[in-house]
Design an enzyme around this catalytic site. Structure first.
Site, PDB file in Angstrom:
ATOM      1  N   ARG A   1     -10.618  35.809  39.861  1.00 38.43           N
ATOM      2  CA  ARG A   1      -9.185  36.059  39.872  1.00 38.43           C
ATOM      3  C   ARG A   1      -8.341  34.782  39.887  1.00 38.43           C
ATOM      4  NH1 ARG A   1     -10.976  40.586  38.750  1.00 38.43           N
ATOM      5  NH2 ARG A   1     -11.172  42.296  40.222  1.00 38.43           N
TER       6      ARG A   1
ATOM      7  N   ARG B   1     -23.750  40.550  38.318  1.00 39.42           N
ATOM      8  CA  ARG B   1     -22.982  40.369  39.553  1.00 39.42           C
ATOM      9  C   ARG B   1     -23.914  40.281  40.758  1.00 39.42           C
ATOM     10  NH1 ARG B   1     -19.227  45.374  39.842  1.00 39.42           N
ATOM     11  NH2 ARG B   1     -18.429  44.282  41.694  1.00 39.42           N
TER      12      ARG B   1
ATOM     13  N   LYS C   1     -20.912  43.906  49.745  1.00 38.21           N
ATOM     14  CA  LYS C   1     -20.856  45.203  49.070  1.00 38.21           C
ATOM     15  C   LYS C   1     -22.131  45.416  48.234  1.00 38.21           C
ATOM     16  CE  LYS C   1     -17.998  43.039  45.443  1.00 38.21           C
ATOM     17  NZ  LYS C   1     -16.641  42.941  44.900  1.00 38.21           N
ATOM     18  N   HIS C   2     -22.449  46.681  47.890  1.00 41.69           N
ATOM     19  CA  HIS C   2     -21.777  47.951  48.150  1.00 41.69           C
ATOM     20  C   HIS C   2     -22.762  48.808  48.943  1.00 41.69           C
ATOM     21  CE1 HIS C   2     -20.297  46.352  44.259  1.00 41.69           C
ATOM     22  NE2 HIS C   2     -19.119  46.859  44.594  1.00 41.69           N
TER      23      HIS C   2
ATOM     24  N   HIS D   1     -17.014  53.768  39.007  1.00 39.22           N
ATOM     25  CA  HIS D   1     -15.633  53.799  38.540  1.00 39.22           C
ATOM     26  C   HIS D   1     -15.406  55.026  37.651  1.00 39.22           C
ATOM     27  CE1 HIS D   1     -16.104  49.506  39.538  1.00 39.22           C
ATOM     28  NE2 HIS D   1     -14.814  49.501  39.732  1.00 39.22           N
TER      29      HIS D   1
ATOM     30  N   ASP E   1     -14.829  51.236  49.123  1.00 42.96           N
ATOM     31  CA  ASP E   1     -14.547  50.760  47.774  1.00 42.96           C
ATOM     32  C   ASP E   1     -13.246  51.439  47.324  1.00 42.96           C
ATOM     33  OD1 ASP E   1     -14.808  49.435  45.373  1.00 42.96           O
ATOM     34  OD2 ASP E   1     -16.869  50.068  45.014  1.00 42.96           O
TER      35      ASP E   1
END
Length: 764
Positions: free
Chosen positions: A304, A364, A394-395, A407, A491
């Site tokens: 980010r 990831r 996470k997760h 998602h 989440d």
């Protein structure tokens, strides 16, 4: 009698402030233009649900406050739960009849010794309140001790209220007039009483914060404030515009929902100075309890920070196998986040990517080996902690072996409990044993732990309960069996695994009842907030549940220094250049990228095909931007090799053009990128066509894996290939160096069918 001290450990902790504040900030007063000095205090008390107006926006600030109104304000603040009960006929005052509008409030005040009457058993409910009585009433209600402010009032020493006046004035809570008098028998206006109350409450809250007495602080927090601490929405847009400053929509959300945190995304970010200003202004808006400001800065594909150090990603770190590098990665990431005013990093990912078909985790993850993931994860957590940033791992209980993106749908992990203990739970168990302070839940069902089902709101089917909504997983497994005592954050509630099947309001109730402390990204924060307030008010969620979560949140905020706001915005801005993207950080970035380059295939079993002096190099990729990036980096790194370069695209009907470029080339870089889709269903045919053609013509080439490194499972007869675990520039630059022979591929990855057996590192 110190009534307030009793409330901290008595009924207030059991059901404090259920009523007060439930309609917070709904009444806006229009008649305060001549009482600007009192506007802040009046607004503060109105938002708490303590003072009210006369309707039509009228507060009548200059009107005298009566004794009945004064005790009503205090009862609303201190004993709101008792206002829900019918009067029990216990009135001791002869002049307060049942038809008096404040009969119940006066009875409650009398019961608790909050306000005294007169010797003749009367209360004089409609008589104006004096300044002396105000001091007496407030010192009865709150646990004040004599302060350090000098007091030189000339008309109070022999007054019956001398002691409470001294108590209030020595703490700076009430003052006298310019002539040195206090005028104790002068009546008090509604504005003055609201200001006096607000000063006392703020004073007591600040004292609780300084003493880190979170039980006491919670006794001064409305239910609205308490459940607000449990919400962490995003603020990506308002009125159709990207949010990069503290606009009116953000202000309204922070105040109306009493928010405890926010998550920022790349849309909220222009440059580092703007981000730092934004986070500073958000904290200034938050009041006396600071916000958790969080971000997903995993590195690699999930990043980010604008202009910051973009680490090569977790799987690249895993390929190095070096925990020292993982710790350095966590530390530098934390340093940059903290400089920007961010305190929570939703990282590292502790999922074990044991399934190449996983459409959302992949690179990831640190890798497919539980021991490797555990070692690297613990090191990165330690690095973040050293820099003063909270690692939200996470997760939980593990998202690595799934073929559905949560998602988009509801993944189900059907392994038995023995397998979960040996694989998925291993890194989380170790993180808990090493003191991890925040864990993010997965929207994934684990039938081995919770096999309950509910009817889906989406289609009426029977769906399993995901971990986020499962008391068996969160309270039973995570807190009970694993002994976790930190903060549990969900989440995102915008994800379909939750949103489609359960409906947000019911999901919020289920999550909190199951053990979630913070709801991340509710789709409708205002509705989620009101749902929780109503649930506490009705008893559906016990106030003790809320208190436990809020106390964990406050303790963690204090531990990481969020209540310390000594650094000014100019100081923060001045420090940015020495931290964000510093050369020291870039050096770590390059080292990780270079040591991560992994040999997938080599003719000699050690290195990929090399680019030679004067080669015509064809760079073939799925998109032009990626091809141009590789071409630019190759030219920069090979300025003395006299290379000629050409780019071509593969797929999308362009493969024939790519074949022509290959035919004319001495060397081919075939860039492959597979991520956020199922690997076995990915379109590998065009890549296979190119590999077959290059093998047939005995071309020198390298299959350059930029995403998940599973190409050689699906593409046959690859003779030269390396993985760099990301298409960002640090990764691709490191890969180019290996192809030029200026750096060695330092590890060899061995596959068996669809599983990585191990990674062995070569010396640099």
């Amino acid at each position: 009698m110190n009534v307030k001290l009793m409330t901290i450990f008595g009924a207030v902790l059991g059901s404090v402030l259920v009523w007060a504040g439930s309609a917070a900030a709904e009444e806006r007063f229009t008649d305060l233009q001549h009482s600007k000095w009192a506007e802040d205090g009046i607004t503060y008390m109105a938002e708490r649900g303590t003072v009210a107006g006369y309707g039509n926006g009228k507060f009548m600030p200059e009107k005298q406050v009566t004794r009945a109104q004064a005790v009503t304000f205090m009862v609303r603040e201190l004993y709101p739960q008792e206002l829900q009960q019918a009067a029990d006929g216990g009135m001791t005052y002869t002049d307060v009849r049942k038809n008096h509008p404040f009969y119940l409030e006066i009875a409650i005040a009398a019961k608790h010794g909050l306000a005294s009457g007169f010797p003749d058993s009367t209360f004089h409910p409609d008589a104006p309140m004096s300044r002396a009585e105000t001091a007496a009433f407030l010192t009865r209600a709150y646990s004040l001790v004599k302060g350090q402010h000098p007091v030189s009032l000339t008309d109070t020493a022999k007054h019956w209220a001398a002691a409470p006046i001294l108590m209030m004035s020595s703490n700076g809570l009430i003052g006298g007039y310019s002539d040195g008098t206090f005028r104790p028998d002068r009546s008090v206006t509604r504005a003055e009483f609201a200001v006096f109350m607000s000063r006392v409450i703020r004073f007591e809250r600040q004292g609780a914060i300084q003493a880190q007495d979170w039980d006491k602080l919670m006794s001064y927090m409305t239910v609205s404030e308490q459940v607000g601490q449990m919400l962490m929405p995003d603020i990506r847009q308002w009125n159709g515009q990207v949010t990069t400053t503290v606009n009116e929509g953000v202000k309204r959300s922070i105040h109306d929902q009493d928010l405890g945190g926010l998550i920022l995304f790349d849309k909220n970010m222009i440059d580092v100075r703007q981000v730092t200003t934004l986070t500073h202004d958000l904290q200034m808006e938050a009041g006396d309890i600071p916000l958790f400001l969080g971000i997903d800065q995993e590195g690699g594909v999930v990043k980010r920070i604008p202009g910051g150090t973009n680490l090569p990603g977790q799987m690249a770190l895993g390929a190095t196998g070096d925990t020292t590098l993982a710790e350095a990665a966590g530390r530098l990431t934390g340093e940059e986040l903290k400089a920007l005013g961010l305190q929570v990093n939703f990282a590292p990912v502790l999922d074990i990517n044991s399934n190449p078909d996983n459409p959302i985790i992949g690179m990831r993850s640190f890798g497919s080996n539980p021991d490797l993931v555990t070692r690297m994860g613990l090191a990165e957590i330690q690095g973040l902690r050293q820099s003063g940033v909270i690692a939200a791992v996470k997760h939980f209980p593990g998202h690595g072996d799934t073929v559905v993106d949560s998602h988009l749908g509801m993944p189900v992990l059907s392994h038995d409990r023995e397998r979960l203990d040996a694989v998925e739970l291993k890194p989380f168990r170790s993180a808990i044993d090493n003191g991890v302070e925040m864990i993010m839940t997965a929207h994934i069902a684990f039938p081995a732990v919770d096999n309950d089902h509910v009817t889906s709101l989406k289609d009426g089917s029977s769906v399993p309960i995901p971990a986020t909504l499962s008391k068996k997983v969160l309270t039973g497994l995570l807190r009970g069996e694993l002994g976790y005592k930190g903060v549990i954050i969900s989440d995102a509630f915008t994800m379909n695994a939750i949103a489609e099947h359960f409906g947000e309001n019911q999901a919020v109730l289920r999550a909190v009842s199951s053990g979630v402390d913070i709801i991340l990204m509710p789709q409708d924060p205002a509705a989620a907030h009101q749902t929780l307030v109503n649930a506490v008010k009705s008893g559906e969620i016990p106030i003790e549940t809320i208190h436990s979560s809020v106390k964990r949140i406050l303790e963690l905020k204090a531990k990481y220094g969020l209540f310390d706001r000594s650094e000014s915005l100019p100081q923060q801005l001045a420090a940015l250049n020495s931290v964000i993207g510093s050369e020291k950080h870039r050096t770590v970035e390059r080292e990780i990228a270079e040591r991560a380059v992994t040999l997938l295939a080599g003719r000699d079993g050690a290195q990929p095909d090399q680019i030679r002096q004067g080669d015509r190099v064809a760079i073939v990729a799925a998109d032009e931007e990626q091809a141009k990036q590789l071409e630019r980096q190759l030219k920069q790194a090979s300025n003395n090799l006299s290379l000629k370069t050409v780019t071509a695209l593969v797929g999308q009907g362009k493969t024939n053009e790519a074949l022509q470029a290959v035919d004319q080339a001495d060397y081919v870089i075939l860039a492959s990128y597979q991520f956020r889709n199922v690997a076995s269903q990915f379109g590998w045919a065009d890549d296979q066509t190119l590999i077959d053609e290059m093998n047939k013509r005995n071309k020198r080439y390298t299959l350059l894996s930029l995403g998940n490194p599973y190409e050689t499972i699906y593409i046959q007869n690859v003779r030269s290939g390396v993985a760099v675990y990301g298409k960002q520039e640090p990764n691709t630059a490191a890969g180019i160096k290996v192809l030029l022979g200026r750096h060695l591929a330092v590890s060899l990855v061995l596959f068996h069918k669809t599983r990585i057996l191990y990674i062995c590192n070569f010396p640099s």
